[in-house]
Design a protein around this motif. Structure first.
Motif, PDB file in Angstrom:
ATOM      1  N   ASN A  19     -23.676  29.991 -10.409  1.00 28.68           N
ATOM      2  CA  ASN A  19     -25.031  29.912 -10.478  1.00 28.68           C
ATOM      3  C   ASN A  19     -26.241  28.689 -10.053  1.00 28.68           C
ATOM      4  OD1 ASN A  19     -27.319  29.913 -12.302  1.00 28.68           O
ATOM      5  ND2 ASN A  19     -25.765  29.308 -14.335  1.00 28.68           N
TER       6      ASN A  19
ATOM      7  N   TYR B 155     -31.379  27.912 -14.589  1.00 23.58           N
ATOM      8  CA  TYR B 155     -32.448  28.087 -14.166  1.00 23.58           C
ATOM      9  C   TYR B 155     -32.574  29.086 -16.622  1.00 23.58           C
ATOM     10  CZ  TYR B 155     -34.740  27.333 -10.106  1.00 23.58           C
ATOM     11  OH  TYR B 155     -35.280  27.033  -9.211  1.00 23.58           O
ATOM     12  N   GLU B 156     -31.482  29.625 -16.647  1.00 20.33           N
ATOM     13  CA  GLU B 156     -31.395  29.899 -17.989  1.00 20.33           C
ATOM     14  C   GLU B 156     -31.053  28.816 -19.515  1.00 20.33           C
ATOM     15  OE1 GLU B 156     -31.792  32.938 -18.082  1.00 20.33           O
ATOM     16  OE2 GLU B 156     -32.056  33.121 -16.367  1.00 20.33           O
ATOM     17  N   GLY B 157     -31.119  27.697 -18.610  1.00 13.77           N
ATOM     18  CA  GLY B 157     -30.466  26.250 -20.340  1.00 13.77           C
ATOM     19  C   GLY B 157     -29.804  25.391 -18.946  1.00 13.77           C
TER      20      GLY B 157
END
Length: 144
Positions: A43, A28-30
Motif C-alpha cells: 500500500n 491514502y484511504e485512511g
C-alpha cells in the motif's frame, strides 16, 4: 502474545527493526492497522504519523514519515519512506517556525505552480506530519 517483525527503512538507513504487537500507518484511504499474520499487502503511504506498539511497552514508538510504501508479507511488515524521523528527535518550536515559513512561501507563489512550489508543498506536508508525531508523543507522555 503474538508479534510480528517490523522493519522501518528511510532512503538513508534502517530506522527500526524488531518485534511489534501491531503498527498503524497513514494510508491514502485512511489509517492502516497491521497486526500479526495480516494478509499480504502493498500500500502507498501518505505523509503522516507511523505508530508501532512494542511488546510489553505501554507507549508506542512514533515516527513522522514523508510517505512511501507499506509491504506486509508473511508475519513481517516493512515500511519504506524517503524520510523517517522519530518523534523524540523533533524540535516542536523549530517545526512551528518552519511551518510558518513554508506557508508564507506557498502564499507568495500565486496561482501558477512550478517545481519549487511543488517542493514547498511537499516540505509543508512533512512538517505537518512531524508536528502531528510530536503531538501524539506528548499526549502519550501525559497519559503515562
Amino acid at each position: 502474545m503474538t508479534t510480528m517483525l517490523v522493519d522501518i527503512v528511510s532512503s538513508e538507513e534502517q530506522i527500526f527493526s524488531g518485534e511489534a504487537e501491531y503498527l498503524v500507518a497513514p494510508g491514502y484511504e485512511g489509517e492502516l492497522g497491521v497486526y500479526p499474520h495480516h494478509i499480504q499487502l502493498i500500500n502507498r503511504l501518505k505523509p503522516g504519523v507511523l505508530r508501532v506498539k512494542l511488546p510489553n511497552h505501554e507507549m508506542h514508538l512514533v515516527f513522522a514519515i514523508s510517505g512511501g510504501f507499506l509491504e506486509v508479507q508473511g508475519n513481517k511488515a516493512t515500511v519504506l519512506a524517503d524520510v523517517v524521523e522519530r518523534s523524540d528527535d523533533l524540535d516542536e518550536a523549530k517545526l512551528v517556525e518552519q511551518k510558518k515559513l513554508a506557508e508564507e512561501r506557498i502564499k507568495q507563489s500565486g496561482a501558477t505552480i512550478n517545481e519549487d512550489d511543488a517542493k514547498a508543498y511537499a516540505a509543508l506536508e512533512l512538517i505537518i506530519a512531524q508536528l502531528k508525531a510530536v503531538e501524539y508523543s506528548n499526549k502519550q507522555a501525559r497519559r503515562s
